[in-house]
Write a protein that holds these residues in place. Structure first.
Motif, short mmCIF file in Angstrom:
data_model
loop_
_atom_site.label_atom_id
_atom_site.label_comp_id
_atom_site.label_asym_id
_atom_site.label_seq_id
_atom_site.Cartn_x
_atom_site.Cartn_y
_atom_site.Cartn_z
N CYS A 106 -9.23 13.41 -11.06
CA CYS A 106 -9.45 12.36 -10.07
C CYS A 106 -8.20 11.49 -9.91
N GLY A 107 -7.42 11.37 -10.98
CA GLY A 107 -6.23 10.51 -10.92
C GLY A 107 -4.99 11.22 -10.40
N LEU B 159 -22.16 12.38 -7.55
CA LEU B 159 -21.40 13.41 -6.83
C LEU B 159 -21.07 14.57 -7.77
N LYS C 26 1.52 1.76 -3.61
CA LYS C 26 0.27 2.13 -4.29
C LYS C 26 -0.10 3.59 -4.01
N ALA C 27 0.23 4.04 -2.81
CA ALA C 27 -0.11 5.42 -2.44
C ALA C 27 0.64 6.44 -3.29
N GLU D 14 -16.77 16.90 -5.38
CA GLU D 14 -16.93 15.71 -4.55
C GLU D 14 -16.26 14.49 -5.17
N ARG E 272 -8.20 16.04 6.13
CA ARG E 272 -9.23 16.76 5.38
C ARG E 272 -8.74 18.11 4.86
N ASP F 160 -12.56 14.81 -4.61
CA ASP F 160 -12.33 14.60 -3.18
C ASP F 160 -12.48 13.12 -2.81
N ALA F 161 -13.50 12.48 -3.41
CA ALA F 161 -13.75 11.07 -3.08
C ALA F 161 -12.55 10.20 -3.45
N PHE F 162 -11.99 10.41 -4.63
CA PHE F 162 -10.87 9.57 -5.05
C PHE F 162 -9.57 9.99 -4.34
N ALA G 213 -9.46 11.05 -1.35
CA ALA G 213 -9.57 10.58 0.03
C ALA G 213 -9.11 9.14 0.20
N LEU G 214 -9.04 8.41 -0.91
CA LEU G 214 -8.52 7.05 -0.82
C LEU G 214 -7.02 7.06 -0.51
N TYR G 215 -6.39 8.20 -0.75
CA TYR G 215 -4.94 8.32 -0.56
C TYR G 215 -4.58 9.28 0.58
N PHE H 244 0.82 -1.21 0.00
CA PHE H 244 0.00 0.00 0.00
C PHE H 244 0.86 1.27 0.00
#
Lengths: 392, 312
Positions: free
Chosen positions: B148-149, B92, B76-77, B96, B109, B99-101, B103-105, B73
Motif C-alpha cells: 500500500c505504501g 476491502l 507529497k506525491a 482493492e 485507472r 488500489d485505494a491507497f 489512487a490517492l496518488y 502536494f
C-alpha cells in the motif's frame, strides 16, 4: 472524488448493518403500520360487564347504579368480601361499583357545606378499556350531580332529573366522503417509525464507514500524507456522508411506497414527495450525527450504543410512539428541541392535508429548515472536535 | 549526490518536553538510511515533521531540494509511507486496498492497474489479491502494508519498523524487497529496533537519543566509535579461579565469566585479543574445546551510546 468513492465503497461493504438498519427496521415499520386498522364506516361501542353493589339505596345511589347498568352488561354479585374478591380475580365483571351506605346523604351534605366529594369504591379490569371508560363516566356523572347540588342549589330529585336530561343529549356525527384522498394512515405510521432508521441507522452507517478509514492513527496517517488538501478531503467526506443519507432515505422511501402501493394508488404524488422531504432532512441529521461520533473517536460498540439509544429517545420525544398531542407539556417542551419532533409535525401536516398547497409547502419547508439547522449544529460540533483532536 | 532529505536545526516541543533538539539530517538519493534510537527518542516525531503531519517550532525541512510544507502536494506525491502498525481497510480486498491507497496518488485507472499489479507481485501477494486482510497471516499483512505504501512508486519511502512481529521468512522477504526498491532508485528512511536488519540493509545510520543525533555514519564507522572489541567464547571444563583471574589481568580483557560449560570473555579493541586469551588458557594448563569470536555489532554501539538502563 477518490475519497468520496472510497467512503461510499467502504460503507456499502457493511452489508449486515445495511440489512439491520434499513431492511429490518423497515420491516418493523411495516409491522407497526399493519397494526393500524383501516377506518370503518360504522361505529359500534363495546360495553363492559358490570356489577353494582348498592348499599345506600338512596335516590342518588340508584341514579348512579342506573347509569352503570345502562352502559354495560350486568352480572349479579352477592355483597360479600369473598364474592367481590372473586369477581376481581376471575374477571367475572370488568367493572364493579360499590356505593357505600350513606353515600347519597354524604354527597348532599358535602355539596351544601362545600366539602370534598365522598368517594365511590370501584374495581376496574385493566384488560378492558371499556371498563376504564365506564369508570370515567361514573365519576363524571357523580361530579355532575355534586355540582348541581352545590352550585345550582337543586334538590336531589331535580339534580337527578337534570343530570338525566343531560345524559340524553346527543351530538349527531356524520361521515363525509371527500373526493381528495390524503396519505393513508398506515403509510404515515411507516414514515414515523422510519425516523429511527433515518437518524440512528444513517448515523451508525456513516460513523462505522468513516471509522474503517481512520480506525487507528496509522491508517489516518496514510491518508493524511497523501497529496490531498484538507479542504478537498473534508468536502469529499461530507459529500460521502450525504450520499449515505440519501441512499438510506431512498431505500426506505422505495420500500415504503412498494409496501403501501395499494393504499397510495389514489394519492397525489406531490403529497407523497412532500412527506418525504422532512425524512430526507432527518437522514442528513443522522449523517451529521455519525460524523460527530467518528470525530469523537468512538469505538464500534459506542457507535452502536449511541446510535440506538439516541434514536430511541429522539423517536419517543419526537412523537413516534406517543402522539405529540397526547404528550405532557414538559415532555412536549423537551420534544420540540429534537429534530424528530419537527419531522413528525411536518408529516402530521401532510397527513391532514387533502392535497398539496402552497401553505402546506411553506409549513413543510419551515420544518425541514429547522431540522437542517440541527444537522448544521451537529456537523459543526463534529468539525470542531476534529480540529481539536487533529492539532499537532 | 543529490540530497533527497535535508533537515536543519529542527526543534519540536510538546509543552515543556523537548522532543527534537536542533536535529540535522541529510539523506542522499538512493540511500537506505537507518534511524535508530530508544523509544521516545524522537524518531517518529522527526518523521512526522518531515511528512508535515506535525508542526514544528524551529528549523527547516527540504525534500528533493525544495522546502516542504503541508500544501506541497507535488512533493507529497513523490513520498510513500509504511507505518509501523498495519494500516489497511478490512472491508476491502488485498487488491482493492492497494488500489485505494495508490489512487490517492495516481488518477489514471489504467496506469494504476499496472502499478497495483506490480506492487502485488513485488510483495508476493498476487495469489492473495482477492482475499480480505483478516484472512491473511501476520507476515502477509505486513507485506500488504508495504504494498500500500509503495504502489505509487515513491522516490522517497519512509518505513517505520516494517518487520515487527513477522516470521524470519517474511522478514527476509521484506528486507530483500527494500534492497530491490533501493536498486530501482528509491531512497529509504528505515526505522527499526532490530540492529541486525539495520546493519544488513542500511548504508548510513543515525542514532538518536533525547531528540538529538548522538552518532551518524555507516555501521562500520559507528562500530569504530565505541570502545568495545570482540567477544570470545570458549567451550571449557570448569576453569580454576587462578585461570579466570589470570585472564582478567590481561590488558585486552574487560570481563571474563564462566557459566554452563562456556567461558565468555569481553575484550577491548585490540589486534590480537584472541591469541592473547588462548595463550593465557594454555599457560594455565586448560584444554579448550570449540572457540569462536564475535566482532562488535551495531547493538553494542547502540547500548554503548544510549546506555543499558531500561527506558520508560
Amino acid at each position: 472524488m477518490h475519497v468520496f468513492r472510497l467512503v461510499g465503497r467502504v460503507v456499502l461493504r457493511h452489508r449486515y448493518l445495511i440489512l439491520l438498519y434499513v431492511g429490518m427496521l423497515a420491516c418493523f415499520g411495516f409491522l407497526m403500520a399493519s397494526s393500524v386498522g383501516s377506518p370503518s364506516e360504522g361505529y359500534e361501542s363495546s360495553s363492559p360487564t358490570v356489577a353494582v353493589i348498592d348499599r345506600d339505596d338512596s335516590e342518588l345511589s340508584r341514579a348512579i347504579a342506573g347509569l352503570v347498568r345502562d352502559g354495560g352488561e350486568e352480572v349479579e354479585l352477592p355483597d360479600t368480601p369473598y364474592a367481590l374478591q372473586d369477581a376481581a380475580a376471575k374477571d367475572l365483571a370488568s367493572y364493579v361499583l360499590v356505593i357505600p351506605e350513606g353515600y347519597g346523604e354524604a354527597l348532599v351534605a358535602a355539596a351544601r357545606d362545600g366539602a370534598e366529594m365522598p368517594v365511590l369504591e370501584t374495581v376496574t379490569s385493566y384488560r378492558e378499556t371499556s371498563a376504564i371508560l365506564m369508570d370515567e363516566r361514573v365519576r363524571a356523572y357523580a361530579q355532575q350531580l355534586f355540582a348541581l347540588l352545590a352550585e345550582a342549589g337543586a334538590s336531589v330529585e331535580e339534580a337527578v332529573a337534570w343530570a338525566g336530561e343531560a345524559r340524553q343529549a346527543r351530538t349527531e356525527v356524520d361521515l363525509i366522503q371527500t373526493e381528495a384522498t390524503g396519505l393513508p394512515t398506515g403509510y404515515l405510521v411507516f414514515m414515523q417509525f422510519s425516523t429511527y432508521a433515518l437518524f440512528g441507522g444513517v448515523g451508525i452507517l456513516v460513523a462505522s464507514g468513516l471509522r474503517s478509514l481512520g480506525r487507528d492513527q496509522a491508517a489516518r496517517q496514510r491518508l493524511l500524507v497523501a497529496p490531498l488538501g484538507t479542504a478537498s478531503w473534508g468536502a469529499q467526506v461530507v459529500l460521502a456522508c450525504l450520499a449515505v443519507a440519501v441512499f438510506v432515505w431512498a431505500a426506505l422511501g422505495a420500500l415504503g411506497i412498494l409496501w403501501c402501493r395499494g393504499e397510495l394508488a389514489g394519492v397525489d404524488g406531490a403529497l407523497v414527495l412532500l412527506a418525504q422531504l422532512p425524512l430526507l432532512a432527518l437522514s442528513i441529521v443522522g449523517a451529521a450525527f455519525g460524523y460527530l461520533l467518528w470525530e469523537l473517536g468512538s469505538s464500534g460498540d459506542v457507535i452502536h450504543a449511541a446510535g440506538n439509544i439516541s434514536s430511541m429517545v429522539l423517536s419517543f420525544l419526537g412523537g413516534t410512539w406517543v402522539q405529540q398531542a397526547s404528550m405532557g407539556a414538559a415532555v412536549a417542551a423537551v420534544g420540540r428541541l429534537t429534530p424528530v419532533w419537527w419531522v413528525v409535525s411536518a408529516l402530521g401536516c401532510v397527513y391532514a392535508a387533502p392535497g398539496p398547497s402552497e401553505a402546506l409547502l411553506a409549513e413543510v419547508a419551515t420544518s425541514c429548515g429547522l431540522v437542517l439547522l440541527f444537522a448544521l449544529a451537529i456537523a459543526a460540533a463534529g468539525a470542531a472536535v476534529g480540529r481539536a483532536r487533529g492539532r499537532g | 549526490m543529490q540530497e533527497i532529505v535535508s533537515v536543519s536545526g529542527l526543534v519540536k516541543r510538546y509543552g515543556d518536553t523537548l522532543a527534537l533538539d536542533h536535529l540535522d539530517l541529510r539523506i542522499a538519493r538512493g540511500e537506505i538510511f537507518g534511524l535508530l534510537g530508544p523509544n521516545g527518542c524522537g524518531k517518529t516525531t522527526a518523521i512526522n515533521c518531515m511528512l508535515q503531519l506535525l508542526t514544528y517550532d524551529r528549523g527547516s525541512i527540504e525534500l528533493f531540494g525544495e522546502p516542504m510544507s503541508p500544501t506541497r502536494f507535488d512533493l507529497k506525491a513523490r513520498v510513500g509511507v509504511v507505518p509501523q502498525q498495519v494500516a489497511v481497510l478490512d472491508e476491502l480486498t488485498v487488491r482493492e486496498n492497494v488500489d485505494a491507497f495508490c489512487a490517492l496518488y495516481v488518477r489514471d485507472r489504467r496506469e494504476r492497474r499496472r502499478l497495483v499489479d506490480e506492487a502485488l507481485d513485488f510483495v508476493g501477494l498476487t495469489d492473495h489479491a482477492r482475499q480480505r486482510p483478516r484472512r491473511l497471516s501476520g507476515g502477509l499483512l505486513r507485506r500488504l502494508n508495504i504494498a500500500c505504501g509503495i504502489a505509487h512508486r515513491p522516490e522517497l519511502l519512509f518505513l517505520d519498523e516494517p518487520t515487527v512481529a513477522v516470521d524470519p521468512q517474511s522478514r527476509n522477504a521484506i528486507l530483500d524487497g527494500i534492497l530491490r526498491l533501493r536498486d530501482e532508485g528509491a531512497t529509504v528512511v528505515y526505522t527499526s529496533h532490530y540492529m541486525d536488519e539495520v546493519e544488513r540493509i542500511c548504508g548510513r545510520v543515525m542514532i538518536m537519543d533525547a531528540g538529538r543525533s548522538v552518532a551518524e555514519g555507516s555501521p562500520d564507522e559507528l562500530k569504530r566509535l565505541i570502545d568495545v572489541g570482540e567477544k570470545i567464547v570458549v567451550e571449557l571444563a570448569p576453569p580454576s579461579e587462578g585461570t579466570l583471574s589470570g585472564l582478567r589481568e590481561l590488558e585486552c580483557v574487560r570481563r571474563a565469566s564462566y557459566a554452563d560449560g562456556e567461558l565468555r570473555v569481553d575484550c577491548a579493541p585490540a589486534p590480537h585479543a584472541l591469541l592473547d586469551v588462548l595463550g593465557a588458557l594454555e599457560a594455565s594448563g586448560e584444554r579448550p574445546g570449540r572457540v569462536w569470536s564475535e566482532p562488535p555489532t551495531l547493538n553494542d554501539v547502540f547500548l554503548e551510546l544510549c546506555g543499558r538502563e531500561l527506558r520508560d
